[in-house]
Design a protein around this motif. Structure first.
Motif, PDB file in Angstrom:
ATOM      1  N   SER A 247       0.809  -1.218   0.000  1.00 32.73           N
ATOM      2  CA  SER A 247       0.000   0.000   0.000  1.00 32.73           C
ATOM      3  C   SER A 247       0.838   1.261   0.000  1.00 32.73           C
ATOM      4  O   SER A 247       0.291   2.359  -0.138  1.00 32.73           O
ATOM      5  CB  SER A 247      -0.938   0.017   1.219  1.00 32.73           C
ATOM      6  N   TYR A 251      -2.886   2.103  -4.769  1.00 35.63           N
ATOM      7  CA  TYR A 251      -3.706   1.129  -5.510  1.00 35.63           C
ATOM      8  C   TYR A 251      -3.007  -0.219  -5.706  1.00 35.63           C
ATOM      9  O   TYR A 251      -3.651  -1.178  -6.118  1.00 35.63           O
ATOM     10  CB  TYR A 251      -4.133   1.667  -6.873  1.00 35.63           C
ATOM     11  N   PHE A 254      -4.143  -2.856  -2.772  1.00 40.32           N
ATOM     12  CA  PHE A 254      -5.481  -3.403  -3.006  1.00 40.32           C
ATOM     13  C   PHE A 254      -5.457  -4.429  -4.135  1.00 40.32           C
ATOM     14  O   PHE A 254      -6.049  -5.512  -4.011  1.00 40.32           O
ATOM     15  CB  PHE A 254      -6.441  -2.267  -3.337  1.00 40.32           C
ATOM     16  N   GLN A 287     -10.860  -0.744   1.963  1.00 40.98           N
ATOM     17  CA  GLN A 287     -10.817   0.486   1.164  1.00 40.98           C
ATOM     18  C   GLN A 287     -11.654   1.593   1.795  1.00 40.98           C
ATOM     19  O   GLN A 287     -11.274   2.768   1.759  1.00 40.98           O
ATOM     20  CB  GLN A 287     -11.323   0.192  -0.253  1.00 40.98           C
ATOM     21  N   GLU A 290      -9.685   2.955   4.689  1.00 42.51           N
ATOM     22  CA  GLU A 290      -8.581   3.780   4.193  1.00 42.51           C
ATOM     23  C   GLU A 290      -9.083   5.126   3.675  1.00 42.51           C
ATOM     24  O   GLU A 290      -8.484   6.174   3.958  1.00 42.51           O
ATOM     25  CB  GLU A 290      -7.833   3.047   3.080  1.00 42.51           C
TER      26      GLU A 290
END
Length: 416
Positions: A247, A251, A254, A287, A290
């Motif tokens: 991370s 992106y 993920f 996500q 985050e």
């Protein structure tokens, strides 16, 4: 005129020679550069311990001990779990290949009308052995000895870097304040205040971004690892740690995490749509945490880049410096944004932008407003403004006369 040209040529030649020497000494410079970055990251912690009354050498030693103890505790807790999951993955490779050939590939062929496929382990082994024999042939003892020596030297060099970097970091931290003072003394006096202001702003942005991104990595890794373990993925801890570390590149964590988790779920449970849905839920929750919790509270708007600009920065870093460029793309982009912001402010205050005319028009509009409200005050401001314009005109005429006199003097000297 010729002296000025020669001076510029010598300066450019000196800069080019310095850059070439840095390129030649790059293997030597890299440990010092890494040590300087590590010292920069931990200098705030050392300063905090200095404010508590510690001597500088004791504060630096305490910081090193805290880092070592923290790494040992994390390794003591994580290494056995990671090792057990690696053993599990290794032991289930044959079963995974059988499931792929017997279940997954036939389902894929029937569902999407594809040609039947099969993983041939014999062919894969033959290709691997052919590559090893081609690149690491034992027929030529001289080549084998050369490769072993080269590998040994590389191992010694890497080990030496791991030993050398902490030592250099210690001495950088020991002389940190002195280095900053020497750097400040090298700044030209007319630009000292502006350069120091820009440097402080860059330091604030970079420090906040690095600290925030580090915490985001750790917390995302915990979220992914705990979520995957709760839904029954046997290698969820490894996937979560890898996704959290990845991370650091936007992106990438993920993408790597969800692909690895889907593959692990297919190998462990087969084509179980509920299990795949749970994997998707885990990463969607990660996500959401985050985007709505970690990024706003830990990072905020430290970079000032749009998502499109972030992707462009990462791709540009990858193109220029590969994986290392992807790692440093966002911090460098944050610094470039700060520099561009100050450059824009300077441009807007310059004559090219027309800031002087804008200020005059604003003053005239203010005077007109005041004149409409108080005619006497408006007349006083108009008289003051006319006097200032006359004064500036006289100063400009004087400067032009001085410039013309100096130009005529230079012309006389050249004729003589």
């Amino acid at each position: 005129m010729h002296d000025l040209v020669l001076k510029r040529v010598f300066i450019l030649a000196g800069v080019a020679l310095f850059i070439y020497l840095l390129y030649l000494l790059l293997p030597v410079v890299i440990p010092f550069l890494i040590a300087f970055l590590v010292a920069y990251l931990f200098s705030p912690l050392v300063d905090r311990m200095l404010r508590l009354g510690f001597p500088r050498w004791l504060a630096i030693t305490s910081v090193f001990l805290i880092i070592i103890v923290g790494l040992v505790l994390v390794g003591w807790f994580l290494v056995p779990m990671i090792w057990a999951q690696l053993i599990y993955a290794r032991d289930h490779i044959p079963e995974s290949i059988v499931w792929i050939n017997g279940t997954f590939l036939p389902w894929l062929s029937d569902t999407f009308n594809l040609v039947e496929m099969e993983l041939n382990t014999d062919e894969m082994t033959a290709v691997a052995m052919e590559y090893i024999q081609t690149n690491y042939s034992v027929d030529n003892l001289q080549d084998v000895a050369l490769r072993l020596a080269q590998s040994g030297l590389n191992f010694i060099q890497i080990g030496g870097m791991f030993v050398l970097i902490p030592i250099i970091t210690f001495y950088f931290l020991l002389d940190w304040d002195k280095m900053l003072k020497h750097m400040q003394r090298a700044i030209p006096r007319p630009f000292e205040s502006s350069v120091i202001g820009i440097a402080k702003e860059c330091n604030q942005v970079l420090g906040a971004f690095v600290k925030g991104q580090f915490l985001v990595m750790i917390l995302l890794g915990i979220v992914y690892a705990v979520g995957l373990q709760l839904i029954g993925i046997e290698v969820g801890l490894i996937i979560g740690i890898v996704a959290g570390l990845a991370s650091i590149i936007p992106y990438l964590g993920f993408a790597v995490g969800i692909i690895a988790a889907v593959v692990a779920s297919l190998l462990q449970f087969g084509v179980d749509w509920m299990q795949l849905f749970l994997v998707l839920v885990v990463f969607m929750i990660g996500q959401a945490i985050e985007g709505y919790v970690l990024q706003p509270f830990l990072l905020g708007d430290k970079i000032g880049l749009s998502p499109v600009a972030v992707v462009f920065a990462v791709l540009a870093g990858a193109q220029l410096l590969g994986f290392a460029g992807m790692l440093i793309a966002l911090p460098v982009a944050a610094l470039i944004v700060v520099l561009l912001r100050h450059l824009r402010d300077s441009y807007e205050q310059s004559v090219w932008y027309g800031a002087h005319q804008i200020r005059l028009s604003e003053q005239f509009s203010d005077m007109e407003l005041l004149s409409s409200q108080d005619p006497q005050l408006g007349d006083q401001l108009a008289n003051h403004t006319s006097k200032q314009q006359a004064k500036s005109g006289v100063e400009n005429n004087a400067e032009s006369i001085v410039d013309s006199d100096s130009n005529s003097t230079k012309a006389d000297d050249s004729k003589a």
